[in-house]
Design an enzyme around this catalytic site. Structure first.
Site, PDB file in Angstrom:
ATOM      1  N   ASN A   1       0.882  -1.237   0.230  1.00  0.00           N
ATOM      2  CA  ASN A   1       0.035  -0.073   0.098  1.00  0.00           C
ATOM      3  C   ASN A   1       0.899   1.242  -0.137  1.00  0.00           C
ATOM      4  OD1 ASN A   1      -1.855   1.997   0.396  1.00  0.00           O
ATOM      5  ND2 ASN A   1      -3.089   0.926   1.864  1.00  0.00           N
TER       6      ASN A   1
ATOM      7  N   HIS B   1      -4.497  -0.246  13.003  1.00  0.00           N
ATOM      8  CA  HIS B   1      -5.391  -1.237  12.447  1.00  0.00           C
ATOM      9  C   HIS B   1      -6.103  -2.154  13.613  1.00  0.00           C
ATOM     10  CE1 HIS B   1      -2.578  -0.915   9.010  1.00  0.00           C
ATOM     11  NE2 HIS B   1      -3.242  -2.048   8.392  1.00  0.00           N
TER      12      HIS B   1
END
Length: 512
Positions: free
Chosen positions: A383, A422
């Site tokens: 990413n 996360h």
């Protein structure tokens, strides 16, 4: 001879030339690669000479070595950070190759098999075709609340950070107490980030009991807007400080249209201007959104066929090591498919669709992470959008503040922050705290990052990386699914604070 052509001889000679060309191809490509590397290195060396000559012209010869060293330690201006350039996404280039496009067709065929399997099983069990999508309706429920929450978040992010920066920039030039002035507006901005964008959306997601996918939309947008606002302030504050130091007559304040474009642009690094494409291909936009919708239904059928039948009755079984191992290995296939779908739907289709509508030309949202032979390279290439933000605003700012000797500490801090965010997203969205991803990030992720580093080359390391990635996806799908169903079938009437922290799946053996 004598005007006749030996066809067999010509064909044989042609085949020999083709074979010789194939043998020369690796050497030719290697030679081209070496010359290209030398060319790029010369460009980098010339740019370094230009930087050194410009710094020498800025600082006169009377400056001491200590002052020069101090000046070099200052933060780099925004143009020395990420360079945006017009380039296509890697999958768009690969899909032009028929062999790669065939792999894409294989995934579509697998989706068709999932659909047929679901329809046939439902027809056999029910005696009719069941075309309902109860799972999708549930997970995306209460959408009006989601839309209103997003609209409030977005409007607040447009108004508050921009106006706070403008008021600070205009008052900083004429203020006699610049440190107090900056601290005041910095505290207001931090308060907005924590309370306005932090606590507000989280409270709405929990208090309104939003379903999982709706919570994901709210919380992921919350994190995205927080990162966007930070980047806008981080990139523009040094410009104002530099203009005041140079006693410039104008204060470099971006236009509101530039900030608004940045909030929609598929990047987390602010620039006043980005490379733009000349036109919008609306057919391309429609295709990407159709692929996002197809990936959504793909994920639905994966859960219906591979996950729900396996975990629905998991609360009946006693928690033991044998069952856990079987659960993990049975969850590898759906876990890997979900990983591919998240990558394809969001990092490729969704971001490319918005980039095309905004004529945003830099489409490098990811790199060839599937070829990684080390986890260090995998984290950099999976990413690129988030990695750029972490690299420039977490890793590099940490080194600027504490010094370049603490590279390991900077890397660990970035891992910890990423793992915490996360885990925060998953805890809010699922409604329980089960730090599986946090432990995988901070323990195995850190170990693999230092052991499977960039020095590891060769196909075997790519196999090791994929094997560990498969096992990690199996662990995540297995443990989070078990905990979800355990909390559905084993509710507590008066839970204590420790009950929220203790995994329910370890002690839930209630039969349905």
């Amino acid at each position: 001879s004598l005007g006749r052509v030996d066809v067999d001889h010509v064909i044989t000679r042609k085949m020999q030339l083709i074979a010789e060309a194939e043998q020369l191809k690796p050497a030719f490509m290697k030679e081209v690669d070496s010359h290209f590397t030398e060319f790029v290195n010369s460009l980098v060396a010339k740019s370094a000479l230009l930087d050194s000559s410009s710094s020498a012209s800025i600082f006169p010869a009377s400056c001491s070595e200590k002052e020069l060293h101090k000046a070099k330690a200052l933060r780099a201006p925004p143009e020395h950070g990420k360079i945006f350039t017009a380039r296509r996404s890697l999958l768009d280039e690969l899909f032009e190759v028929s062999h790669i496009r065939t792999i894409y067709h294989m995934f579509i065929a697998l989706l068709i098999v999932f659909i047929l399997s679901t329809l046939l099983v439902d027809f056999i069990d029910e005696g009719r075709l069941v075309l309902g999508f109860d799972l999708l309706v549930f997970v995306f429920g209460k959408f009006p609340v989601v839309f209103c929450t997003w609209l409030c978040m977005f409007c607040a992010t447009v108004i508050v950070p921009y106006n706070l920066f403008v008021w600070w920039a205009r008052g900083y030039c004429s203020s006699s107490h610049r440190v107090i002035h900056s601290l005041f507006y910095g505290m207001l901005f931090t308060l907005f980030q924590i309370a306005g964008l932090g606590f507000g959306p989280t409270y709405i997601a929990v208090s309104y009991a939003l379903p999982p996918a709706s919570r994901f939309i709210v919380i992921l947008e919350q994190v995205r807007l927080v990162m966007k606002a930070h980047s806008f302030v981080r990139e523009n504050v040094p410009r104002v400080l530099s203009s005041v130091k140079d006693k410039s007559s104008t204060v470099p304040i971006p236009r509101i249209s530039q900030y608004l474009y940045f909030l929609f642009a598929p990047t987390l690094i602010y620039r006043d201007n980005y490379p733009r494409n000349p036109m919008i291909r609306w057919g391309y936009v429609a295709t990407k959104f159709a692929q996002v919708l197809g990936s959504l239904f793909y994920a639905y059928y994966i859960f219906v066929r591979l996950c729900i039948p396996q975990f629905r009755n998991s609360s009946q079984e006693t928690f033991n090591l044998r069952g856990l191992v079987l659960c993990i290995f049975n969850s590898i296939l759906p876990g890997v498919l979900i990983l591919f779908l998240v990558f394809f739907a969001f990092l490729h289709c969704w971001l490319n669709a918005f980039a095309e509508m905004l004529r945003f030309a830099d489409r490098m949202f990811y790199k060839d992470w599937w070829n990684s032979t080390s986890y260090a390279n995998y984290y950099r290439t999976w990413n690129v959008v988030v990695h750029d933000w972490l690299y420039y605003y977490a890793y590099r700012d940490f080194l600027w503040f504490f010094g370049k000797k603490f590279k390991a500490a900077a890397m660990l801090s970035v891992f910890t922050v990423s793992a915490a965010v996360h885990e925060y997203v998953l805890s809010i969205c699922f409604g329980y705290f089960y730090p599986v991803l946090f432990c995988l990030f901070t323990c195995f992720g850190v170990v693999f990052n230092f052991t499977l580093n960039d020095r590891r080359k060769g196909p075997i390391w790519n196999v090791i990386m994929w094997t560990s990635l498969f096992l990690g996806q199996g662990v995540i799908i297995c443990l989070y699914s078990q905990e979800w169903y355990a909390r559905q079938y084993c509710p507590m009437e008066n839970p204590t604070f420790l009950d929220y922290l203790k995994p329910r799946s370890w002690s839930c053996h209630t039969k349905m």
